[in-house]
Scaffold this motif. Structure first.
Motif, PDB file in Angstrom:
ATOM      1  N   SER A  74       0.814  -1.218   0.000  1.00  0.00           N
ATOM      2  CA  SER A  74       0.000   0.000   0.000  1.00  0.00           C
ATOM      3  C   SER A  74       0.849   1.270   0.000  1.00  0.00           C
ATOM      4  O   SER A  74       0.418   2.310  -0.484  1.00  0.00           O
ATOM      5  CB  SER A  74      -0.943   0.031   1.205  1.00  0.00           C
ATOM      6  N   TRP A  75       2.047   1.185   0.565  1.00  0.00           N
ATOM      7  CA  TRP A  75       2.955   2.329   0.457  1.00  0.00           C
ATOM      8  C   TRP A  75       3.364   2.523  -0.997  1.00  0.00           C
ATOM      9  O   TRP A  75       3.409   3.637  -1.503  1.00  0.00           O
ATOM     10  CB  TRP A  75       4.221   2.100   1.306  1.00  0.00           C
ATOM     11  N   ALA A 131       0.078   0.501 -10.401  1.00  0.00           N
ATOM     12  CA  ALA A 131       0.844   1.720 -10.124  1.00  0.00           C
ATOM     13  C   ALA A 131       1.580   2.195 -11.381  1.00  0.00           C
ATOM     14  O   ALA A 131       2.131   3.292 -11.402  1.00  0.00           O
ATOM     15  CB  ALA A 131       1.826   1.481  -8.978  1.00  0.00           C
ATOM     16  N   ASP A 132       1.595   1.350 -12.398  1.00  0.00           N
ATOM     17  CA  ASP A 132       2.176   1.694 -13.701  1.00  0.00           C
ATOM     18  C   ASP A 132       3.668   1.997 -13.619  1.00  0.00           C
ATOM     19  O   ASP A 132       4.163   2.937 -14.241  1.00  0.00           O
ATOM     20  CB  ASP A 132       1.404   2.879 -14.309  1.00  0.00           C
ATOM     21  N   MET A 154       1.693   1.623  -3.636  1.00  0.00           N
ATOM     22  CA  MET A 154       0.529   2.144  -4.370  1.00  0.00           C
ATOM     23  C   MET A 154       0.339   3.634  -4.130  1.00  0.00           C
ATOM     24  O   MET A 154      -0.089   4.363  -5.016  1.00  0.00           O
ATOM     25  CB  MET A 154      -0.741   1.430  -3.906  1.00  0.00           C
ATOM     26  N   GLY A 155       0.623   4.061  -2.906  1.00  0.00           N
ATOM     27  CA  GLY A 155       0.387   5.464  -2.561  1.00  0.00           C
ATOM     28  C   GLY A 155       1.504   6.392  -2.990  1.00  0.00           C
ATOM     29  O   GLY A 155       1.271   7.569  -3.247  1.00  0.00           O
ATOM     30  N   ARG A 156       2.722   5.881  -3.067  1.00  0.00           N
ATOM     31  CA  ARG A 156       3.870   6.773  -3.246  1.00  0.00           C
ATOM     32  C   ARG A 156       4.622   6.611  -4.569  1.00  0.00           C
ATOM     33  O   ARG A 156       5.210   7.571  -5.065  1.00  0.00           O
ATOM     34  CB  ARG A 156       4.873   6.571  -2.101  1.00  0.00           C
ATOM     35  N   ALA A 157       4.655   5.401  -5.107  1.00  0.00           N
ATOM     36  CA  ALA A 157       5.393   5.221  -6.360  1.00  0.00           C
ATOM     37  C   ALA A 157       4.683   5.988  -7.468  1.00  0.00           C
ATOM     38  O   ALA A 157       3.462   6.121  -7.449  1.00  0.00           O
ATOM     39  CB  ALA A 157       5.484   3.744  -6.720  1.00  0.00           C
ATOM     40  N   ARG A 158       5.454   6.501  -8.412  1.00  0.00           N
ATOM     41  CA  ARG A 158       4.849   7.229  -9.528  1.00  0.00           C
ATOM     42  C   ARG A 158       4.929   6.384 -10.790  1.00  0.00           C
ATOM     43  O   ARG A 158       5.739   5.467 -10.898  1.00  0.00           O
ATOM     44  CB  ARG A 158       5.584   8.558  -9.741  1.00  0.00           C
ATOM     45  N   SER A 159       4.075   6.747 -11.710  1.00  0.00           N
ATOM     46  CA  SER A 159       4.095   6.104 -13.020  1.00  0.00           C
ATOM     47  C   SER A 159       5.482   6.295 -13.635  1.00  0.00           C
ATOM     48  O   SER A 159       6.035   7.396 -13.590  1.00  0.00           O
ATOM     49  CB  SER A 159       3.024   6.776 -13.882  1.00  0.00           C
TER      50      SER A 159
END
Ligand code: ATP
Ligand code: MG
Lengths: 140, 110
Positions: free
Chosen positions: B34-35, B62-63, B37-42
């Motif tokens: 979930s971290w 999360a692409d 999903m919330g923080r990684a960028r495309s």
């Protein structure tokens, strides 16, 4: 206003390896429909968090996605144990996930906060012993 | 830098690379899904030691540009096939996470 396009999924409660399939499928469909990548990403991440929550915390449930001209509505409904204190559940870091789930990388207590962050509206209705319904909207 | 160029620059093990020309525009390291999903960028290179099936779904949603499994961690059965079918670049490094990240950052100019 025209009738939206609807997708429906039954989310299996005890299959961790296929968990997230509904969200991955929605991502694919939205891509085919030509939506903006950022909208697709927000919808599919928020839906995935909700889908996983149903698998982990509620032994599965049902997911419905409605695509309208101006917004996408995601509804996740389960007949699980319910959430006794929604405000507490919404806090970053709060989790009741058991150890075997944590060892898979879940249980950071970030799912509901992510759902809030990535959507334009998030409504949770829950009754202990009856179930939980989560409704999220992403404006297009 | 593209994913393919990164694998060549760092001699990363290619588990599957269905999208070799994907551009890496950033990086993220972490194992709590979930971290990520919330923080990684495309477009990020995602470095992790988490190796179960859910990694593929997270990378897809999360692409991220690619997943780099650090510490030469053993992966669960069926993951490579799943990644391949979903268009997820799955790479592996013998380095621990910190070293893997710093080498990726240097190679990509991040
Ligand atoms: N559908 C649900 N039914 C019952 N309880 C739920 C449901 N969804 C969430 N919860 C409760 O709310 C808590 C917080 O949920 P949240 O998604 O934020 O974190 P998590 O699922 O525990 O961990 P993470 O999402 O970071 O992997 C859960 O631990 C659980 O107690
Ligand atoms: Mg969760």
């Amino acid at each position: 206003m025209t009738e939206g396009i609807r997708f429906h999924y039954d989310v299996d409660g005890d299959n961790f390896t296929s968990a997230g399939e509904a969200s991955v499928n929605v991502k694919k469909k939205l891509r085919q429909m030509g939506f903006d990548p950022d909208v697709i990403r927000r919808v599919s991440i928020a839906m995935y968090e909700g889908e996983i929550n149903m698998v982990i915390h509620a032994d599965g449930g049902e997911a419905d996605v409605e695509v309208l001209s101006d917004k996408i509505i995601i509804t996740l409904a389960d007949k699980g144990p319910g959430i006794p204190d929604i405000e507490q559940a919404m806090q970053e870091g709060f989790s009741t996930a058991p150890d075997n789930i944590r060892s898979l990388g879940f249980g950071a207590g970030m799912g509901l906060p992510n759902m809030k962050r990535y959507t334009d509206s998030l409504e949770i209705e829950s009754e202990v012993g009856v179930g939980t319904t989560v409704r999220m909207t992403v404006n297009v | 830098m593209t994913v393919k160029e990164l694998t060549e620059a760092l001699s990363l093990e290619v588990l599957t690379m269905p999208e070799p020309d994907r551009e890496i525009t950033g990086g993220y390291a972490g194992d709590l899904l979930s971290w990520v999903m919330g923080r990684a960028r495309s477009g990020d290179a995602w470095v992790t030691i988490m190796t179960n099936m859910n990694v593929v779904a997270v990378a897809s949603l999360a692409d991220t540009a690619c997943v780099v499994i650090a510490e030469a961690a053993e992966i669960d059965a069926g993951i490579v096939e799943r990644a391949e079918s979903q268009g997820i670049n799955l790479l592996r490094s013998a380095d621990p996470i910190f070293a893997a990240c710093s080498r990726i950052a240097a190679a990509c100019g991040l």
